[in-house]
Enzyme design. Structure first.
Site, short mmCIF file in Angstrom:
data_model
loop_
_atom_site.label_atom_id
_atom_site.label_comp_id
_atom_site.label_asym_id
_atom_site.label_seq_id
_atom_site.Cartn_x
_atom_site.Cartn_y
_atom_site.Cartn_z
N GLU A 66 0.84 -1.20 0.00
CA GLU A 66 0.00 0.00 0.00
C GLU A 66 0.87 1.25 0.00
O GLU A 66 1.98 1.26 0.54
CB GLU A 66 -0.92 -0.02 1.23
CG GLU A 66 -1.93 -1.15 1.11
CD GLU A 66 -2.85 -1.32 2.32
OE1 GLU A 66 -3.96 -1.82 2.12
OE2 GLU A 66 -2.46 -0.96 3.45
N CYS B 297 3.56 8.64 0.87
CA CYS B 297 4.08 7.72 1.88
C CYS B 297 4.20 6.37 1.17
O CYS B 297 3.20 5.81 0.71
CB CYS B 297 3.10 7.65 3.05
SG CYS B 297 3.56 6.44 4.29
N CYS C 284 6.88 -6.88 6.77
CA CYS C 284 7.99 -6.16 7.42
C CYS C 284 8.90 -7.14 8.13
O CYS C 284 8.46 -8.15 8.65
CB CYS C 284 7.45 -5.13 8.42
SG CYS C 284 8.74 -4.06 9.11
N CYS D 50 7.25 -4.71 15.58
CA CYS D 50 6.65 -3.74 16.50
C CYS D 50 5.22 -4.17 16.85
O CYS D 50 4.41 -4.45 15.98
CB CYS D 50 6.63 -2.35 15.86
SG CYS D 50 8.26 -1.79 15.35
N CYS E 186 2.00 -2.18 15.45
CA CYS E 186 1.90 -1.89 14.01
C CYS E 186 1.21 -3.03 13.26
O CYS E 186 1.56 -4.20 13.42
CB CYS E 186 3.29 -1.67 13.43
SG CYS E 186 3.27 -1.31 11.67
N GLY F 201 7.01 -1.89 5.79
CA GLY F 201 8.38 -2.37 5.71
C GLY F 201 9.40 -1.50 6.42
O GLY F 201 9.11 -0.38 6.83
N GLU F 202 10.59 -2.06 6.58
CA GLU F 202 11.69 -1.34 7.21
C GLU F 202 12.71 -1.01 6.11
O GLU F 202 13.43 -1.89 5.62
CB GLU F 202 12.32 -2.22 8.31
CG GLU F 202 13.63 -1.73 8.87
CD GLU F 202 13.64 -0.26 9.29
OE1 GLU F 202 12.73 0.18 10.01
OE2 GLU F 202 14.58 0.46 8.87
N SER G 184 12.34 6.69 7.15
CA SER G 184 12.03 6.43 8.55
C SER G 184 12.45 5.01 8.91
O SER G 184 12.11 4.06 8.21
CB SER G 184 10.52 6.60 8.76
OG SER G 184 10.19 6.27 10.09
N SER H 169 11.93 5.89 14.58
CA SER H 169 10.74 5.61 15.39
C SER H 169 11.21 5.18 16.76
O SER H 169 11.60 4.05 16.97
CB SER H 169 9.93 4.49 14.74
OG SER H 169 9.62 4.87 13.42
N LEU H 170 11.18 6.12 17.69
CA LEU H 170 11.79 5.87 19.00
C LEU H 170 10.79 5.25 19.97
O LEU H 170 11.02 4.17 20.50
CB LEU H 170 12.36 7.19 19.54
CG LEU H 170 13.28 7.09 20.73
CD1 LEU H 170 14.51 6.25 20.44
CD2 LEU H 170 13.71 8.49 21.19
N HIS H 171 9.72 5.94 20.25
CA HIS H 171 8.62 5.47 21.10
C HIS H 171 8.96 5.21 22.56
O HIS H 171 8.07 5.20 23.41
CB HIS H 171 7.92 4.24 20.52
CG HIS H 171 7.41 4.44 19.12
ND1 HIS H 171 6.63 5.51 18.76
CD2 HIS H 171 7.59 3.71 17.99
CE1 HIS H 171 6.35 5.43 17.46
NE2 HIS H 171 6.92 4.37 16.96
N ASN I 14 -2.90 5.12 16.09
CA ASN I 14 -3.99 4.63 15.25
C ASN I 14 -4.27 3.20 15.66
O ASN I 14 -3.47 2.31 15.41
CB ASN I 14 -3.58 4.70 13.78
CG ASN I 14 -3.21 6.12 13.40
OD1 ASN I 14 -3.97 7.04 13.62
ND2 ASN I 14 -2.01 6.29 12.88
N CYS J 135 -0.55 5.98 9.77
CA CYS J 135 0.65 5.26 10.22
C CYS J 135 0.28 3.97 10.92
O CYS J 135 -0.54 3.97 11.83
CB CYS J 135 1.39 6.09 11.25
SG CYS J 135 2.39 7.39 10.60
N1 SAH Z 1 9.76 0.65 9.62
C1 SAH Z 1 9.84 2.08 9.54
C2 SAH Z 1 8.79 2.73 8.66
C3 SAH Z 1 7.35 2.25 8.77
S1 SAH Z 1 6.38 2.73 10.14
C4 SAH Z 1 9.80 2.68 10.93
O1 SAH Z 1 9.58 1.96 11.87
O2 SAH Z 1 10.06 3.85 11.06
C5 SAH Z 1 6.04 4.42 10.05
C6 SAH Z 1 5.76 5.06 11.39
O3 SAH Z 1 4.47 4.67 11.91
C7 SAH Z 1 6.75 4.65 12.46
O4 SAH Z 1 7.12 5.77 13.21
C8 SAH Z 1 5.94 3.71 13.32
O5 SAH Z 1 6.46 3.57 14.60
C9 SAH Z 1 4.58 4.34 13.28
N2 SAH Z 1 3.49 3.46 13.66
C10 SAH Z 1 3.41 2.12 13.53
N3 SAH Z 1 2.22 1.67 13.97
C11 SAH Z 1 1.53 2.74 14.38
C12 SAH Z 1 0.22 2.94 14.92
N4 SAH Z 1 -0.61 1.91 15.10
N5 SAH Z 1 -0.16 4.20 15.22
C13 SAH Z 1 0.66 5.24 15.00
N6 SAH Z 1 1.90 5.13 14.49
C14 SAH Z 1 2.33 3.90 14.19
#
Ligand code: SAH
Length: 345
Positions: free
Chosen positions: A93, A106, A113, A117, A120, A164-165, A196, A219-221, A295, A338
């Protein structure tokens, strides 16, 4: 399987040589290359400045492997989501996100992937394969066409935040970006592209060594290993210390600020220690923080934190002179936001 060769696997030089070997002019190769990459032709018939015989000769020798927009959905906020069918039938997508000042594509870098995570939707899919450079390029070209169609201007930005990463498909992502930024492709500026990553230290260092000109987001979190490993299990293999060193290396070589993406979840990282840890982590390298809205992905484990918790983050970051933006989700109603890309259809 089709035995004919994919013409898009050929470089411009190889195309020129092919025509010379066929007793034609090398210049013909330039014409075909322009059709394939600048005009994004998906059939030889479209190549109207070639003779009928030449087009037939190409058809006898080659195929044009390309993506197809299988299904397109438009959100009530203007976001467009494409289900893209690849030549082998797999689906990824990609999303077009319009705002007042820009239109952003995007794009996906893998089918499924490599990483895991917990929050996700893409991580729940089986990892099928890496996208090749053309499949990445084509997503951008297709979204560029949609941007022209719906919003009457070209694409202004690209983020590798789809499925994907990207750093686990390093070579193909870089090759695609090379073509996206080339005058013989889409001619976009690398400063308008952001890759990213979940944070693969070795590959971040490689980006710095390769002197890339695009932007990096991580993507730190969480800036606490124990928490980060719970929500992003690969953090056990690539802990924060290694990530920190890689980012410092990146900054020393590129002099470019990093963006951290960060979601605040109820009961997971909405406490004072988490905030302090993030503030401390932000001091290692010049950066900014994007707080992104969660999300939901049909899961009880993760809940968006309260507005109060988010405001706590904002005030603590600002007090420490760290730039922080709050990012609203786009295209939620069509599962285009996202972390929601999971081929539901
Ligand atoms: N693999 C890469 C790119 C794809 S994810 C990465 O991790 O950066 C793109 C962004 O969406 C990342 O910052 C990820 O952490 C975030 N993301 C993943 N699932 C999400 C969700 N359910 N709600 C909000 N952001 C999310």
């Amino acid at each position: 399987m089709n035995k004919k060769k994919d013409i898009r696997a050929l470089t411009k030089e190889q195309l020129r040589n092919f025509f010379v070997a066929e007793g034609d002019k090398a210049f013909r190769g330039n014409q075909v290359y322009e059709w394939l990459w600048i005009k994004n032709a998906y059939s030889f018939e479209e190549m109207t400045n070639l003779s009928k015989e030449t087009r037939q000769m190409l058809l006898d020798n080659f195929v044009i492997n390309h993506i197809e927009v299988d299904k397109m959905q438009r959100s009530n906020d203007g976001t467009v989501k494409n289900a893209i069918k690849l030549h082998d039938g797999l689906i990824v997508e990609s999303v077009l996100i319009p705002t007042d000042s820009r239109t952003t594509a995007c794009v996906s870098s893998q089918v499924g992937c490599t990483l895991d995570c917990k929050f996700c939707a893409t991580a729940r899919l089986k990892k099928m394969r890496n996208l090749n450079p053309d499949e990445i390029y084509d997503q951008v070209a297709a979204i560029n066409k949609e941007s022209l169609l719906y919003y009457h201007h070209k694409l202004s930005n690209i983020v590798f935040m789809g499925m994907g990463e990207p750093l686990m498909n390093y070579n193909n992502v870089l090759k695609a970006i090379e073509k996206i930024t080339s005058p013989e492709g889409l001619g976009m500026s690398p400063t308008r592209i952001t890759v990213s990553t979940s944070g693969v230290p070795k590959m971040i260092k490689k980006l710095a060594d390769d002197e890339v000109k695009f932007n990096l987001a991580v993507s730190l979190h969480s800036a606490i290993d124990e928490i980060r490993t719970k929500i992003m299990p690969f953090n056990a293999t690539f802990p924060l210390q290694d990530l920190k060193e890689a980012l410092q290396y990146w900054y020393t070589k590129t002099n470019r600020r990093i963006t951290y993406e960060y979601v605040v979840w109820d009961g997971i990282n909405d406490d004072k220690e988490s905030i302090n840890a993030l503030v401390k982590f932000c001091k290692h390298v010049p950066c900014k923080v994007n707080l992104i809205e969660y999300n939901p992905i049909d899961d009880d484990e993760f809940q968006q934190a309260s507005a109060k918790s988010i405001n706590n983050y904002i005030s603590n970051l600002e007090m420490n002179d760290i730039i922080v933006n709050v990012r609203r989700s786009r295209g939620k109603d069509i599962d285009a936001a996202c972390g929601q890309l999971a081929n539901k259809s």
